[in-house]
Design a protein around this motif. Structure first.
Motif, mmCIF file in Angstrom:
data_model
loop_
_atom_site.group_PDB
_atom_site.id
_atom_site.type_symbol
_atom_site.label_atom_id
_atom_site.label_comp_id
_atom_site.label_asym_id
_atom_site.label_seq_id
_atom_site.Cartn_x
_atom_site.Cartn_y
_atom_site.Cartn_z
ATOM 1 N N ASN A 165 37.002 47.770 83.710
ATOM 2 C CA ASN A 165 35.811 48.622 83.689
ATOM 3 C C ASN A 165 35.749 49.630 84.832
ATOM 4 O O ASN A 165 35.411 50.784 84.636
ATOM 5 C CB ASN A 165 34.545 47.751 83.701
ATOM 6 C CG ASN A 165 34.417 46.928 82.430
ATOM 7 O OD1 ASN A 165 34.845 47.361 81.359
ATOM 8 N ND2 ASN A 165 33.853 45.732 82.549
ATOM 9 N N ASP A 166 36.090 49.212 86.059
ATOM 10 C CA ASP A 166 35.929 50.113 87.201
ATOM 11 C C ASP A 166 37.189 50.939 87.432
ATOM 12 O O ASP A 166 38.299 50.546 87.066
ATOM 13 C CB ASP A 166 35.576 49.323 88.465
ATOM 14 C CG ASP A 166 36.668 48.349 88.846
ATOM 15 O OD1 ASP A 166 37.406 48.614 89.809
ATOM 16 O OD2 ASP A 166 36.806 47.311 88.143
ATOM 17 N N GLU A 167 37.017 52.093 88.076
ATOM 18 C CA GLU A 167 38.124 53.024 88.275
ATOM 19 C C GLU A 167 39.211 52.432 89.175
ATOM 20 O O GLU A 167 40.410 52.608 88.930
ATOM 21 C CB GLU A 167 37.597 54.326 88.893
ATOM 22 C CG GLU A 167 38.671 55.388 89.110
ATOM 23 C CD GLU A 167 39.430 55.709 87.825
ATOM 24 O OE1 GLU A 167 40.662 55.888 87.899
ATOM 25 O OE2 GLU A 167 38.798 55.771 86.747
ATOM 26 N N SER A 171 43.072 51.868 88.118
ATOM 27 C CA SER A 171 44.184 52.414 88.893
ATOM 28 C C SER A 171 45.186 51.325 89.232
ATOM 29 O O SER A 171 46.404 51.504 89.126
ATOM 30 C CB SER A 171 43.649 53.071 90.167
ATOM 31 O OG SER A 171 44.704 53.559 90.958
ATOM 32 N N ARG A 172 44.671 50.187 89.634
ATOM 33 C CA ARG A 172 45.523 49.030 89.924
ATOM 34 C C ARG A 172 46.345 48.655 88.702
ATOM 35 O O ARG A 172 47.546 48.423 88.774
ATOM 36 C CB ARG A 172 44.647 47.838 90.298
ATOM 37 C CG ARG A 172 44.453 47.581 91.759
ATOM 38 C CD ARG A 172 43.373 46.522 91.908
ATOM 39 N NE ARG A 172 43.922 45.191 91.767
ATOM 40 C CZ ARG A 172 44.247 44.426 92.798
ATOM 41 N NH1 ARG A 172 44.118 44.898 94.013
ATOM 42 N NH2 ARG A 172 44.695 43.221 92.626
ATOM 43 N N GLN A 173 45.663 48.579 87.576
ATOM 44 C CA GLN A 173 46.331 48.100 86.373
ATOM 45 C C GLN A 173 47.386 49.086 85.886
ATOM 46 O O GLN A 173 48.416 48.693 85.337
ATOM 47 C CB GLN A 173 45.303 47.826 85.268
ATOM 48 C CG GLN A 173 45.836 46.985 84.124
ATOM 49 C CD GLN A 173 46.438 45.661 84.605
ATOM 50 O OE1 GLN A 173 45.873 44.969 85.449
ATOM 51 N NE2 GLN A 173 47.608 45.322 84.092
ATOM 52 N N ASN A 210 42.815 40.767 86.969
ATOM 53 C CA ASN A 210 42.073 41.940 86.510
ATOM 54 C C ASN A 210 41.338 41.679 85.198
ATOM 55 O O ASN A 210 40.623 42.549 84.704
ATOM 56 C CB ASN A 210 43.022 43.134 86.310
ATOM 57 C CG ASN A 210 43.359 43.811 87.626
ATOM 58 O OD1 ASN A 210 42.749 43.540 88.656
ATOM 59 N ND2 ASN A 210 44.344 44.695 87.599
ATOM 60 N N VAL A 211 41.531 40.498 84.642
ATOM 61 C CA VAL A 211 40.919 40.155 83.362
ATOM 62 C C VAL A 211 39.681 39.304 83.610
ATOM 63 O O VAL A 211 39.721 38.346 84.383
ATOM 64 C CB VAL A 211 41.927 39.386 82.476
ATOM 65 C CG1 VAL A 211 41.269 38.907 81.195
ATOM 66 C CG2 VAL A 211 43.117 40.271 82.162
#
Length: 536
Positions: A165-167, A171-173, A210-211
């Protein structure tokens, strides 16, 4: 808490893992040195060496109820980092974590052992997106070949389906997905590249963070399961890959925590303990692996049949103790040992022990638990979880001392005295010294007018064994035929060695740890904190 004292109802004293950082003194209840915890399950997250290294605080004390003793978990959670990590520095060290240093390094393909950081990878990705072509210094293969390698690859498919959801998370993903495609391409070219498999497993493990917990497609468990497969392949190709066994155990532990106290969770915790054992066999001086091994055993003890529980708990105690003896200021392992001893005291009090006559009384176990928790707080007074636990157990200490018990000692200055001259007497340990306590002797003085014997205490001053903490050089076990039978203890000081004998080897463990911890607290300049605990 002694049997005679009304004690708080704690939750089996679950333990902490190394996933908590000093820059964040509090976090939610723990579930393994850089993960998030629930108040029952310590969470252990990956300690990254080749790829990433970071410690994260996982025990939020805001939710800490007065009657709960919270565990601390070690989660070497994979984080995007800013600092390059040399091959010699690729293991987590508590000093680095305490300074809030987050390091992430991955092997760069086609450049030997050269490393690059996740930030560098992000820069390369951005430049790739800008001109449509990968830079040759980072990606020796074209995007087409990477795409072909990723086609029909279930692991890549999982990563591509992650929604963030967040920017910052997106970016990380993107960075992780880019790296995953590179490793997929590398493995297609060389299926026996264990380094690529290992790094790919780390990518999957990081992606699982990240999930969200309620995500279904893909789920955390899907990503962790795929990471475990990569670790399995990497260790099959390179059976001496310590880092892979360690992080594999953390991934398995995360999967076990999702399953509560079920048979499937029991099997996963057993797998995790087996992998920690292999990691320790490959790197025997890894205090983090020993600590997390103890945590996995502690979780397993909550699931196994009651007849097996005590054996598993005592094995966990041995792992925490081994971790402390490798690193005397390892406050998380110190605290974890305190919590597991508290849980053992609760169980012994409730069940009456095994009835074999060798059980330590609950009151003694409570006191031992309080010693370790007080030591952990002294080393890290900023950790709210330690402070909260200390408030619950401080009354279990033999105040105004840290430890009181019996040791057999020779006449002062004569360690070669005949065994018959050695006396079993009481000793007291505080933040300043270990002191022998000699009770005044009573002798008969005669008879009074009624014919009754009169006695009086003699006030003749006797020399006593006294060891100042500031004068200690080392504290070790001692097996010497000149000592009386028993568990020998040697305290080497600037004035020479002091020899004592404990009642049993288990009792000796308690004295060894207590004296070493007090010295470590002094060496770290925290004696005033310990003094405040036992004398306030």
């Amino acid at each position: 808490m002694a049997d005679t004292v009304e004690e708080p109802q704690l939750h089996n004293g679950t333990a902490l893992s190394e996933s908590q950082t000093d820059q964040h003194p509090s976090s939610e209840p723990l579930s393994g040195d850089d993960p998030k915890l629930t108040d029952e399950i310590p969470e252990m997250k990956p300690e990254l060496t080749d790829a990433k290294v970071e410690e994260v605080v996982q025990s939020e004390v805001n939710d800490l109820k007065p009657e709960e003793l919270q565990p601390v978990v070690i989660d070497a959670k994979p984080e995007l980092a800013h600092v390059n990590l040399s091959p010699e520095e690729n293991q987590i060290r508590s000093t680095e974590a305490d300074q809030g240093t987050s390091q992430a390094v991955m092997k760069k393909e086609d450049e030997g052992n050269r490393t690059f950081t996740m930030r560098e990878l992000l820069s390369e990705l951005k430049s790739d997106e800008g001109d449509g072509t990968p830079r040759s210094t980072v990606s020796p293969y074209s995007r087409e070949s990477a795409s072909q390698a990723a086609e029909n690859n279930p692991a890549i498919d999982l990563i591509n389906r992650i929604q963030v959801n967040d920017e910052e998370g997106r970016s990380r993903q993107r960075v992780l997905a880019f790296a995953a495609r590179k490793y997929a391409s590398s493995i297609e070219r060389n299926p026996d590249d264990h380094d690529a498999l290992y790094n790919w497993a780390l990518i999957l493990q990081e992606s699982a963070d990240n999930v969200s917990a309620d995500s279904v497609s893909p789920s955390k468990d899907d990503l962790l399961e795929e990471a475990c497969k990569k670790y399995d392949e990497a260790t099959r190709l390179c059976p001496t890959l310590y880092d892979a066994y360690y992080n594999w155990a953390i991934a398995i532990s995360d999967r076990a925590k999702m399953r509560g106290r079920t048979k499937e969770a029991e099997e996963l915790w057993e797998q995790a303990t087996n992998n920690y054992e292999k990691a320790v066999q490959l790197n025997w001086n890894s205090s983090q692996a020993l600590n997390n091994w103890g945590l996995a055993l502690q979780e397993l003890s909550q699931i196994v049949p009651a007849r097996e529980k005590e054996k598993v708990v005592r094995t966990a105690i041995s792992k925490f103790r081994a971790a402390i003896r490798l690193q005397f200021d390892f406050h998380r392992a110190i605290y974890n040992l305190g919590t597991v001893l508290y849980g053992l005291a609760e169980d012994t009090l409730r069940t009456g022990g095994s009835g074999n006559g060798k059980d330590i009384p609950p009151g003694e176990l409570y006191s031992q638990s309080a010693i370790y928790i007080a030591a952990a707080h002294s080393l890290k007074p900023s950790y709210s979880v330690y402070s909260s636990a200390l408030r619950l157990v401080r009354s279990m200490l033999p105040l105004p001392h840290l430890k009181v018990g019996y040791l057999t000692a020779p006449p002062v200055g004569n360690s070669l005295a005949p065994h018959s001259d050695w006396k079993r007497t009481e000793f007291e340990l505080n933040h300043e010294r270990l002191l022998q306590v000699l009770k005044p002797e009573a002798r008969e003085m005669g008879r009074n007018l009624s014919g009754k014997a009169e006695t009086m205490s003699t006030n003749v001053e006797k020399k006593t064994v006294k060891v100042n903490i500031t004068e200690i050089v080392s504290v070790t076990t001692c097996a010497d035929l000149t000592l009386p039978p028993g568990a020998g203890l040697c305290i080497d000081t600037v004035h020479g060695p002091v020899y004592l004998v404990a009642d049993s080897w288990e009792s000796l463990d308690g004295w060894l740890d207590a004296i070493r911890l007090v010295y470590t607290i002094y060496a770290r300049g925290k004696s005033d904190v310990l003094a405040g605990i036992i004398t306030a």
